[in-house]
Design a protein around this motif. Structure first.
Motif, PDB file in Angstrom:
ATOM      1  N   MET A  74      24.036  18.707   3.763  1.00  0.00           N
ATOM      2  CA  MET A  74      23.379  19.688   4.620  1.00  0.00           C
ATOM      3  C   MET A  74      22.207  19.037   5.354  1.00  0.00           C
ATOM      4  O   MET A  74      21.953  19.332   6.517  1.00  0.00           O
ATOM      5  CB  MET A  74      22.883  20.872   3.786  1.00  0.00           C
ATOM      6  CG  MET A  74      22.238  21.975   4.609  1.00  0.00           C
ATOM      7  SD  MET A  74      21.679  23.341   3.597  1.00  0.00           S
ATOM      8  CE  MET A  74      20.305  22.612   2.750  1.00  0.00           C
ATOM      9  N   LEU A  75      21.504  18.124   4.688  1.00  0.00           N
ATOM     10  CA  LEU A  75      20.356  17.478   5.306  1.00  0.00           C
ATOM     11  C   LEU A  75      20.754  16.409   6.323  1.00  0.00           C
ATOM     12  O   LEU A  75      20.189  16.345   7.411  1.00  0.00           O
ATOM     13  CB  LEU A  75      19.477  16.819   4.239  1.00  0.00           C
ATOM     14  CG  LEU A  75      18.617  17.725   3.380  1.00  0.00           C
ATOM     15  CD1 LEU A  75      17.877  16.897   2.349  1.00  0.00           C
ATOM     16  CD2 LEU A  75      17.644  18.511   4.225  1.00  0.00           C
ATOM     17  N   TYR A  76      21.705  15.557   5.975  1.00  0.00           N
ATOM     18  CA  TYR A  76      21.956  14.361   6.759  1.00  0.00           C
ATOM     19  C   TYR A  76      23.113  14.470   7.743  1.00  0.00           C
ATOM     20  O   TYR A  76      23.146  13.726   8.707  1.00  0.00           O
ATOM     21  CB  TYR A  76      22.193  13.165   5.836  1.00  0.00           C
ATOM     22  CG  TYR A  76      21.008  12.868   4.964  1.00  0.00           C
ATOM     23  CD1 TYR A  76      19.754  12.654   5.509  1.00  0.00           C
ATOM     24  CD2 TYR A  76      21.137  12.811   3.588  1.00  0.00           C
ATOM     25  CE1 TYR A  76      18.659  12.384   4.708  1.00  0.00           C
ATOM     26  CE2 TYR A  76      20.055  12.530   2.777  1.00  0.00           C
ATOM     27  CZ  TYR A  76      18.826  12.325   3.351  1.00  0.00           C
ATOM     28  OH  TYR A  76      17.754  12.064   2.562  1.00  0.00           O
ATOM     29  N   LEU A  77      24.084  15.311   7.455  1.00  0.00           N
ATOM     30  CA  LEU A  77      25.226  15.401   8.355  1.00  0.00           C
ATOM     31  C   LEU A  77      24.949  16.448   9.427  1.00  0.00           C
ATOM     32  O   LEU A  77      24.641  17.591   9.137  1.00  0.00           O
ATOM     33  CB  LEU A  77      26.502  15.763   7.583  1.00  0.00           C
ATOM     34  CG  LEU A  77      26.942  14.766   6.528  1.00  0.00           C
ATOM     35  CD1 LEU A  77      28.190  15.262   5.843  1.00  0.00           C
ATOM     36  CD2 LEU A  77      27.162  13.394   7.121  1.00  0.00           C
ATOM     37  N   GLY A  78      25.079  16.052  10.640  1.00  0.00           N
ATOM     38  CA  GLY A  78      24.842  16.968  11.746  1.00  0.00           C
ATOM     39  C   GLY A  78      26.087  17.761  12.090  1.00  0.00           C
ATOM     40  O   GLY A  78      27.131  17.691  11.425  1.00  0.00           O
ATOM     41  N   SER A  79      26.011  18.524  13.147  1.00  0.00           N
ATOM     42  CA  SER A  79      27.157  19.329  13.567  1.00  0.00           C
ATOM     43  C   SER A  79      28.220  18.471  14.240  1.00  0.00           C
ATOM     44  O   SER A  79      29.343  18.918  14.428  1.00  0.00           O
ATOM     45  CB  SER A  79      26.698  20.437  14.512  1.00  0.00           C
ATOM     46  OG  SER A  79      26.076  19.861  15.652  1.00  0.00           O
ATOM     47  N   ALA A  80      27.888  17.235  14.614  1.00  0.00           N
ATOM     48  CA  ALA A  80      28.857  16.358  15.268  1.00  0.00           C
ATOM     49  C   ALA A  80      29.880  15.798  14.282  1.00  0.00           C
ATOM     50  O   ALA A  80      30.953  15.368  14.681  1.00  0.00           O
ATOM     51  CB  ALA A  80      28.132  15.216  15.966  1.00  0.00           C
ATOM     52  N   VAL A  81      29.559  15.802  13.002  1.00  0.00           N
ATOM     53  CA  VAL A  81      30.483  15.281  11.989  1.00  0.00           C
ATOM     54  C   VAL A  81      31.575  16.308  11.750  1.00  0.00           C
ATOM     55  O   VAL A  81      31.303  17.476  11.463  1.00  0.00           O
ATOM     56  CB  VAL A  81      29.718  14.966  10.677  1.00  0.00           C
ATOM     57  CG1 VAL A  81      30.666  14.486   9.611  1.00  0.00           C
ATOM     58  CG2 VAL A  81      28.647  13.946  10.940  1.00  0.00           C
ATOM     59  N   THR A  82      32.825  15.871  11.867  1.00  0.00           N
ATOM     60  CA  THR A  82      33.930  16.817  11.713  1.00  0.00           C
ATOM     61  C   THR A  82      34.294  17.053  10.258  1.00  0.00           C
ATOM     62  O   THR A  82      34.676  18.158   9.896  1.00  0.00           O
ATOM     63  CB  THR A  82      35.175  16.308  12.464  1.00  0.00           C
ATOM     64  OG1 THR A  82      35.495  14.995  11.992  1.00  0.00           O
ATOM     65  CG2 THR A  82      34.910  16.265  13.959  1.00  0.00           C
ATOM     66  N   TYR A  83      34.207  16.027   9.413  1.00  0.00           N
ATOM     67  CA  TYR A  83      34.583  16.168   8.012  1.00  0.00           C
ATOM     68  C   TYR A  83      33.335  16.240   7.151  1.00  0.00           C
ATOM     69  O   TYR A  83      32.537  15.309   7.116  1.00  0.00           O
ATOM     70  CB  TYR A  83      35.458  15.004   7.559  1.00  0.00           C
ATOM     71  CG  TYR A  83      36.749  14.927   8.315  1.00  0.00           C
ATOM     72  CD1 TYR A  83      37.717  15.901   8.147  1.00  0.00           C
ATOM     73  CD2 TYR A  83      36.997  13.895   9.208  1.00  0.00           C
ATOM     74  CE1 TYR A  83      38.903  15.841   8.839  1.00  0.00           C
ATOM     75  CE2 TYR A  83      38.175  13.822   9.900  1.00  0.00           C
ATOM     76  CZ  TYR A  83      39.136  14.797   9.716  1.00  0.00           C
ATOM     77  OH  TYR A  83      40.299  14.742  10.409  1.00  0.00           O
ATOM     78  N   LYS A  84      33.203  17.333   6.449  1.00  0.00           N
ATOM     79  CA  LYS A  84      32.076  17.528   5.541  1.00  0.00           C
ATOM     80  C   LYS A  84      32.633  17.826   4.154  1.00  0.00           C
ATOM     81  O   LYS A  84      33.781  18.235   4.008  1.00  0.00           O
ATOM     82  CB  LYS A  84      31.204  18.684   6.025  1.00  0.00           C
ATOM     83  CG  LYS A  84      30.527  18.379   7.339  1.00  0.00           C
ATOM     84  CD  LYS A  84      29.641  19.500   7.792  1.00  0.00           C
ATOM     85  CE  LYS A  84      29.031  19.138   9.134  1.00  0.00           C
ATOM     86  NZ  LYS A  84      28.275  20.203   9.712  1.00  0.00           N
ATOM     87  N   PRO A  85      31.827  17.664   3.119  1.00  0.00           N
ATOM     88  CA  PRO A  85      32.319  17.942   1.766  1.00  0.00           C
ATOM     89  C   PRO A  85      32.680  19.418   1.587  1.00  0.00           C
ATOM     90  O   PRO A  85      32.130  20.305   2.240  1.00  0.00           O
ATOM     91  CB  PRO A  85      31.144  17.565   0.872  1.00  0.00           C
ATOM     92  CG  PRO A  85      30.314  16.647   1.672  1.00  0.00           C
ATOM     93  CD  PRO A  85      30.493  17.058   3.089  1.00  0.00           C
TER      94      PRO A  85
END
Length: 153
Positions: A74-85
């Motif tokens: 939630m802190l480091y991955l922005g909205s541009a990242v398509t794959y999140k945990p």
């Protein structure tokens, strides 16, 4: 990278592995040297099989740490990242349902019609399912770790 490198090795797991490696008897390495093996062969053939329970424990702790990780993503991955945990998605689903419930409090929709506890329980089942399936594969190493006794007194 910021999400994965933080959990790669924690001080607790280093202390756990160090203490377990100290419990390996010196006589094991001594017998390997007497048989003419070099240090690498002694480590691979004699010591590493004895460290399997500790490695399985560290692997299970690391898998649990990565699986339950949602805050760093939630802190480091922005909205541009398509794959999140998956845990991040489950967290966002619960937050969206809570926001929807609070925004509909003044509307004509009754609050009891909106899912809250059932959604939380469903996400808990989804979150714990894969770890429950992982544990039986690691459990056999715990059992062999208890019964290891390579040196007779």
């Amino acid at each position: 990278m910021a999400v994965f490198l933080q959990l790669l090795m924690t001080p607790w797991l280093i202390i756990l592995m160090k203490n377990f490696a100290r419990s390996v008897p010196y006589e094991i390495t001594e017998s390997g040297k007497m048989d003419g093996a070099d240090d690498f062969k002694i480590f691979i053939t004699l010591i590493l099989p004895m460290l399997k329970p500790a490695l399985a424990t560290v692997g299970l702790f690391l898998a649990l740490g990565y699986w339950n990780e949602w805050y760093n993503s939630m802190l480091y991955l922005g909205s541009a990242v398509t794959y999140k945990p998956l845990q991040y998605y489950l967290y966002s689903i619960i937050n969206t349902a809570a926001q929807l419930k609070s925004s509909m409090a003044g509307a004509a929709i009754t609050i009891t019609d909106l899912p809250s506890n059932t959604l939380k329980m469903a996400t808990a089942v989804v979150a714990t399912g894969p770890i429950i399936f992982l544990y039986p594969f690691v459990q056999r190493y715990f059992i062999t770790g208890i019964t290891i006794g390579a040196v007779k007194g």
